[in-house]
Scaffold this active site. Sequence first.
Site, mmCIF file in Angstrom:
data_model
loop_
_atom_site.group_PDB
_atom_site.id
_atom_site.type_symbol
_atom_site.label_atom_id
_atom_site.label_comp_id
_atom_site.label_asym_id
_atom_site.label_seq_id
_atom_site.Cartn_x
_atom_site.Cartn_y
_atom_site.Cartn_z
ATOM 1 N N ARG A 124 0.693 -1.176 0.080
ATOM 2 C CA ARG A 124 -0.056 -0.019 -0.087
ATOM 3 C C ARG A 124 0.754 1.194 -0.017
ATOM 4 O O ARG A 124 0.432 2.112 0.312
ATOM 5 C CB ARG A 124 -0.974 0.013 1.256
ATOM 6 C CG ARG A 124 -1.923 -1.054 1.053
ATOM 7 C CD ARG A 124 -2.997 -0.798 2.032
ATOM 8 N NE ARG A 124 -3.913 -1.986 2.040
ATOM 9 C CZ ARG A 124 -3.922 -3.060 2.843
ATOM 10 N NH1 ARG A 124 -3.162 -2.923 4.032
ATOM 11 N NH2 ARG A 124 -4.811 -4.075 2.747
ATOM 12 N N LYS A 146 2.774 11.443 -10.645
ATOM 13 C CA LYS A 146 1.974 10.813 -11.430
ATOM 14 C C LYS A 146 2.568 9.434 -11.916
ATOM 15 O O LYS A 146 3.712 9.483 -12.155
ATOM 16 C CB LYS A 146 1.628 11.281 -12.486
ATOM 17 C CG LYS A 146 0.408 12.367 -12.627
ATOM 18 C CD LYS A 146 0.047 13.052 -13.973
ATOM 19 C CE LYS A 146 -1.146 13.832 -13.918
ATOM 20 N NZ LYS A 146 -1.631 14.241 -15.308
ATOM 21 N N GLU A 188 7.889 17.959 -24.854
ATOM 22 C CA GLU A 188 7.082 18.429 -23.501
ATOM 23 C C GLU A 188 7.670 19.622 -23.023
ATOM 24 O O GLU A 188 7.128 20.583 -22.535
ATOM 25 C CB GLU A 188 7.488 17.445 -22.605
ATOM 26 C CG GLU A 188 6.920 16.072 -22.634
ATOM 27 C CD GLU A 188 5.335 16.004 -22.195
ATOM 28 O OE1 GLU A 188 4.696 17.192 -21.875
ATOM 29 O OE2 GLU A 188 4.699 15.036 -22.139
ATOM 30 N N LYS A 224 6.589 23.305 -13.432
ATOM 31 C CA LYS A 224 5.637 22.340 -13.256
ATOM 32 C C LYS A 224 5.624 22.115 -11.595
ATOM 33 O O LYS A 224 4.578 21.700 -11.101
ATOM 34 C CB LYS A 224 6.329 20.948 -13.674
ATOM 35 C CG LYS A 224 5.251 19.877 -13.338
ATOM 36 C CD LYS A 224 5.530 18.543 -14.114
ATOM 37 C CE LYS A 224 4.630 17.341 -13.977
ATOM 38 N NZ LYS A 224 4.665 16.235 -14.650
ATOM 39 N N GLU A 234 -4.625 17.113 -9.620
ATOM 40 C CA GLU A 234 -5.180 17.536 -10.945
ATOM 41 C C GLU A 234 -6.752 17.662 -10.813
ATOM 42 O O GLU A 234 -7.459 16.882 -11.704
ATOM 43 C CB GLU A 234 -4.972 16.435 -11.911
ATOM 44 C CG GLU A 234 -5.331 17.007 -13.508
ATOM 45 C CD GLU A 234 -4.754 15.976 -14.401
ATOM 46 O OE1 GLU A 234 -3.548 15.784 -14.763
ATOM 47 O OE2 GLU A 234 -5.415 15.543 -15.154
ATOM 48 N N ARG A 238 -3.785 21.949 -12.858
ATOM 49 C CA ARG A 238 -2.665 20.924 -13.346
ATOM 50 C C ARG A 238 -3.223 20.261 -14.706
ATOM 51 O O ARG A 238 -2.390 19.627 -15.591
ATOM 52 C CB ARG A 238 -2.516 19.611 -12.167
ATOM 53 C CG ARG A 238 -1.610 18.613 -12.715
ATOM 54 C CD ARG A 238 -1.060 17.828 -11.545
ATOM 55 N NE ARG A 238 -0.038 16.884 -12.295
ATOM 56 C CZ ARG A 238 0.792 16.131 -11.331
ATOM 57 N NH1 ARG A 238 0.529 15.968 -9.976
ATOM 58 N NH2 ARG A 238 1.720 15.467 -11.967
ATOM 59 N N ASN A 242 -1.661 19.213 -19.702
ATOM 60 C CA ASN A 242 -2.104 18.201 -20.741
ATOM 61 C C ASN A 242 -2.339 18.591 -22.038
ATOM 62 O O ASN A 242 -2.920 17.978 -22.860
ATOM 63 C CB ASN A 242 -3.454 17.405 -20.246
ATOM 64 C CG ASN A 242 -3.511 16.742 -19.017
ATOM 65 O OD1 ASN A 242 -2.487 16.169 -18.638
ATOM 66 N ND2 ASN A 242 -4.400 16.739 -17.966
ATOM 67 N N HIS A 245 -2.237 16.639 -24.905
ATOM 68 C CA HIS A 245 -2.250 14.998 -24.655
ATOM 69 C C HIS A 245 -3.650 14.449 -24.995
ATOM 70 O O HIS A 245 -3.455 13.092 -25.179
ATOM 71 C CB HIS A 245 -2.071 15.091 -23.057
ATOM 72 C CG HIS A 245 -0.753 15.366 -22.705
ATOM 73 N ND1 HIS A 245 0.021 16.614 -23.021
ATOM 74 C CD2 HIS A 245 0.265 14.421 -22.103
ATOM 75 C CE1 HIS A 245 1.454 16.247 -22.727
ATOM 76 N NE2 HIS A 245 1.662 14.843 -22.087
ATOM 77 N N HIS A 249 -2.590 11.321 -26.713
ATOM 78 C CA HIS A 249 -2.690 9.827 -26.113
ATOM 79 C C HIS A 249 -3.647 9.066 -27.096
ATOM 80 O O HIS A 249 -3.251 7.842 -27.292
ATOM 81 C CB HIS A 249 -3.544 9.892 -24.817
ATOM 82 C CG HIS A 249 -2.583 10.195 -23.733
ATOM 83 N ND1 HIS A 249 -3.001 10.702 -22.339
ATOM 84 C CD2 HIS A 249 -1.290 10.618 -23.716
ATOM 85 C CE1 HIS A 249 -2.292 10.998 -21.761
ATOM 86 N NE2 HIS A 249 -1.128 10.920 -22.241
ATOM 87 N N HIS A 261 5.707 8.987 -26.900
ATOM 88 C CA HIS A 261 4.757 9.744 -26.451
ATOM 89 C C HIS A 261 5.067 11.150 -26.694
ATOM 90 O O HIS A 261 4.087 12.062 -27.224
ATOM 91 C CB HIS A 261 5.057 9.950 -24.614
ATOM 92 C CG HIS A 261 4.268 10.617 -24.106
ATOM 93 N ND1 HIS A 261 2.733 10.590 -23.812
ATOM 94 C CD2 HIS A 261 4.568 11.892 -23.129
ATOM 95 C CE1 HIS A 261 2.443 11.612 -23.031
ATOM 96 N NE2 HIS A 261 3.313 12.351 -22.746
HETATM 97 N N1 GLY Z 1 2.459 15.064 -17.400
HETATM 98 C C1 GLY Z 1 1.507 15.950 -16.968
HETATM 99 C C2 GLY Z 1 1.372 15.901 -15.472
HETATM 100 O O1 GLY Z 1 2.164 15.539 -14.657
HETATM 101 O O2 GLY Z 1 0.453 16.482 -15.028
#
Ligand code: GLY
Length: 356
Positions: A124, A146, A188, A224, A234, A238, A242, A245, A249, A261
């Site tokens: 956990r 993430k 990015e 960031k 998010e 946040r 994206n 993205h 994606h 990516h």
């Molecule tokens: N790659 C986008 C984020 O970490 O929110």
Amino acid sequence: MSDSIRTIQVHTRPAYTVSIGSGLLPQCGQRLRDVLPLCHVAVITDSTVAPLYLEAVKQSLLTAGFTVSSYVFPAGEAHKNFEALSGILEFLAEAHLTRTDCVAALGGGVAGDMAGFAAACYLRGIHCVQLPTTLLSAVDSSVGGKTAIDLKAGKNLAGAFLQPAAVLCDTDCLASLPAAMFADGAAEAIKTGVLCDESLFAQFEDGTLTAAPEEVISRCVAYKAGVVERDEKEQGERRLLNLGHTVGHAIEKCSGYTIPHGHAVAAGLAIIARSAETLGWTEAPIAARISACLAKNGLPTGTEYSAEALADAALADKKRAGGDITLVIPRRIGLCQLKKVTVTELLPIIAAGLEG
Ligand code: GLY
């Protein structure tokens, strides 16, 4: 230890430091002594990175007094799945890692996402440190907590938030990156320029990045870090990260994860910028400027997939909430905004951004 190392604090709970500079992997043992007890560190990496850096990392950890084990999984986004995750989790259990031990994610975005997710689920949740070796993981994925694997239905659909105990970004690793992988990370960083920093974007327009990767990485990480501190899970701001993205994606999924990516995000960014201009949400020449910058850095600005295929793939995306999906729209270079659209609006929006 060298004082030319740049550091950026990320004030999440727990807070941690991102260190950026030359020679950090061979020093990782000493550096991690500052943030970890003398524990068992399981280094998780992939079959591309292991021959390059695994021995140096293990040696440094052993010299600093850590107990060390390692696990290597097959490289590539196509392996960011349950099977590989299960292999890592079984390895952690067989190696008898306990709640006070640590996973070290050594590699690019896939290693960081998958080792981070294993650390988040095992017992956990145990500690994790991120040791990014690609530009993409340095400027984006190693920071912010993430972690995820892909499911058949789409990218990053199973995951968790786990802030690392530390991020050590050794810029010496960038010298050995193939051009296409360097471009992947540039996508990015260009995204970050479009979000918040026109002068960063302009460096990529000039093609001067390779001269000063520490500066570019620091600027991306600092931006960031601020976003993640204000919105760790998010719920709002946040989502801006994206940018490119949703379609990116979808492109990755349509390609069976053969398109990397960063390349997919580049195409997604160019497409959403063209859509935004065509639909009157932003003014020319933003789309042409973004496309020219991406192309200058060896990145695609379109895709062979149809709007229908992309919209279908995007509907499984986790950026969807019920009947809505939140898109990120460039308003000018350095400023973007969130725009909620319905799932039925997505197809014409994507179609508006596909080239001729
Ligand atoms: N790659 C986008 C984020 O970490 O929110």
